[in-house]
Write an enzyme that holds these catalytic residues in place. Structure first.
Site, short mmCIF file in Angstrom:
data_model
loop_
_atom_site.label_atom_id
_atom_site.label_comp_id
_atom_site.label_asym_id
_atom_site.label_seq_id
_atom_site.Cartn_x
_atom_site.Cartn_y
_atom_site.Cartn_z
CB THR A 95 -1.05 -60.97 19.16
OG1 THR A 95 -1.99 -62.01 20.75
CG2 THR A 95 -1.47 -59.36 19.03
CE LYS A 170 -3.20 -60.32 23.65
NZ LYS A 170 -3.12 -61.31 22.83
CE LYS A 238 2.81 -61.18 17.32
NZ LYS A 238 1.66 -61.49 17.92
#
Length: 304
Positions: A95, A170, A238
């Site tokens: 990601t 995503k 994150k």
């Protein structure tokens, strides 16, 4: 097709195992050689460095925890860009930040390499069975050439457009998952406090208009008490940072995402960044003084 795979973590080991089952010649690398040992036993070749994993490969896959880790593997000493041969393809299944992805893709292109992004979504347990969803961004011809590779790892493969688009969707899906996780904890706590049977409450919610994939999966490990979904608080933070950056770039106020990030910051301060992400619900349990537990739920969703 000869494939190098860098990043044999909780997710990566399942994706790599799917490639072995699909008959691909696989070379693997991870900072922790022990993590790759089961794959080597199944027929993969061990590589001492990322560059060694890329040497002789047609495609190299990275599946790593952060944009910084991806950059280090590609640009570092004996990195992928130094050894992947002209005409090869780098496929990033991390990601990643879409800007960083574009920067590294430009470097790859300057060396005659193609780039695809292919982050996955649906949970580690679906990666284990080869049913995880793969989101692909990149040139259509390159995607087509690598479709057998992508389909070997996932149940559904979506080509969402040029490079960068997969990273964007995503983090949007992850934003929803984290918001749903916090909401799931609040719903279960309300059910417990009014005296409902928690197992039945979970079943009713799962069969209702209020259900979500997160309730149906992560809700189970919360009620078990393991919280083990194979994804950490640090990784959640994150991803929330990436989606909030995207909101700022596009002028979209993301109030729920921002508040959810605050809860995860609190969870990291209380339980540590390596705690499983559903531990964010533990904050509510601690505040109320009640553990959300019910019999019959598994400690993990991964197949044995």
């Amino acid at each position: 097709m000869r494939v190098g795979f860098v990043g044999i973590g909780r997710l990566g080991r399942h994706l790599a195992a799917s490639l072995l089952r699909g008959g691909f010649a696989l070379t693997v690398h991870d900072r922790d050689s022990a993590a790759a040992a089961p794959l080597v036993e199944q027929g993969a070749v061990w590589a001492e460095t990322p560059g060694s994993a890329a040497a002789g490969a047609d495609a190299v896959i990275t599946c790593l925890p952060s944009p910084a880790a991806v950059a280090a593997v590609l640009e570092g000493e004996d990195g992928v860009l130094d050894t992947l041969g002209h005409g090869g393809t780098w496929i990033d299944m991390s990601t990643n930040d879409h800007h960083e992805l574009q920067r590294l893709a430009a470097l790859a292109a300057s060396r005659g390499l193609a780039t695809l992004e292919a982050p996955v979504t649906g949970g580690v347990h679906l990666a284990a069975t080869g049913e995880i969803t793969v989101i692909v961004g990149g040139d259509t011809a390159v995607v087509r050439a690598h479709m057998p590779l992508l389909e070997a790892m996932g149940g559904r493969v979506f080509h969402v457009g040029p490079l960068g688009r997969a990273s964007e969707i995503k983090v949007i899906t992850n934003m929803l998952a984290f918001v749903h996780l916090v909401a799931c904890g609040e719903a279960l706590m309300l059910a417990e406090r009014v005296g409902l049977d928690l197992r039945q409450a979970w079943e009713v919610i799962a069969a209702s208009s209020g259900t979500s994939f997160v309730h149906e999966t992560e809700g189970q490990v919360i009620l078990n008490g393991s919280y083990d979904i194979g994804f950490t608080v640090d990784l959640a933070l994150k991803d929330l940072g990436l989606v909030l950056d995207l909101g700022e770039e596009t002028g979209v106020p993301l109030d729920l995402a921002a508040r959810t990030r605050e809860r995860f910051v609190e969870a990291r301060a209380r339980y540590g960044g390596s705690a499983w992400s559903p531990m964010v619900v533990r904050l509510l349990e601690d505040a109320v003084g009640v553990d959300l537990r019910a019999p019959g739920f598994p400690a993990t969703l991964e197949p044995e």
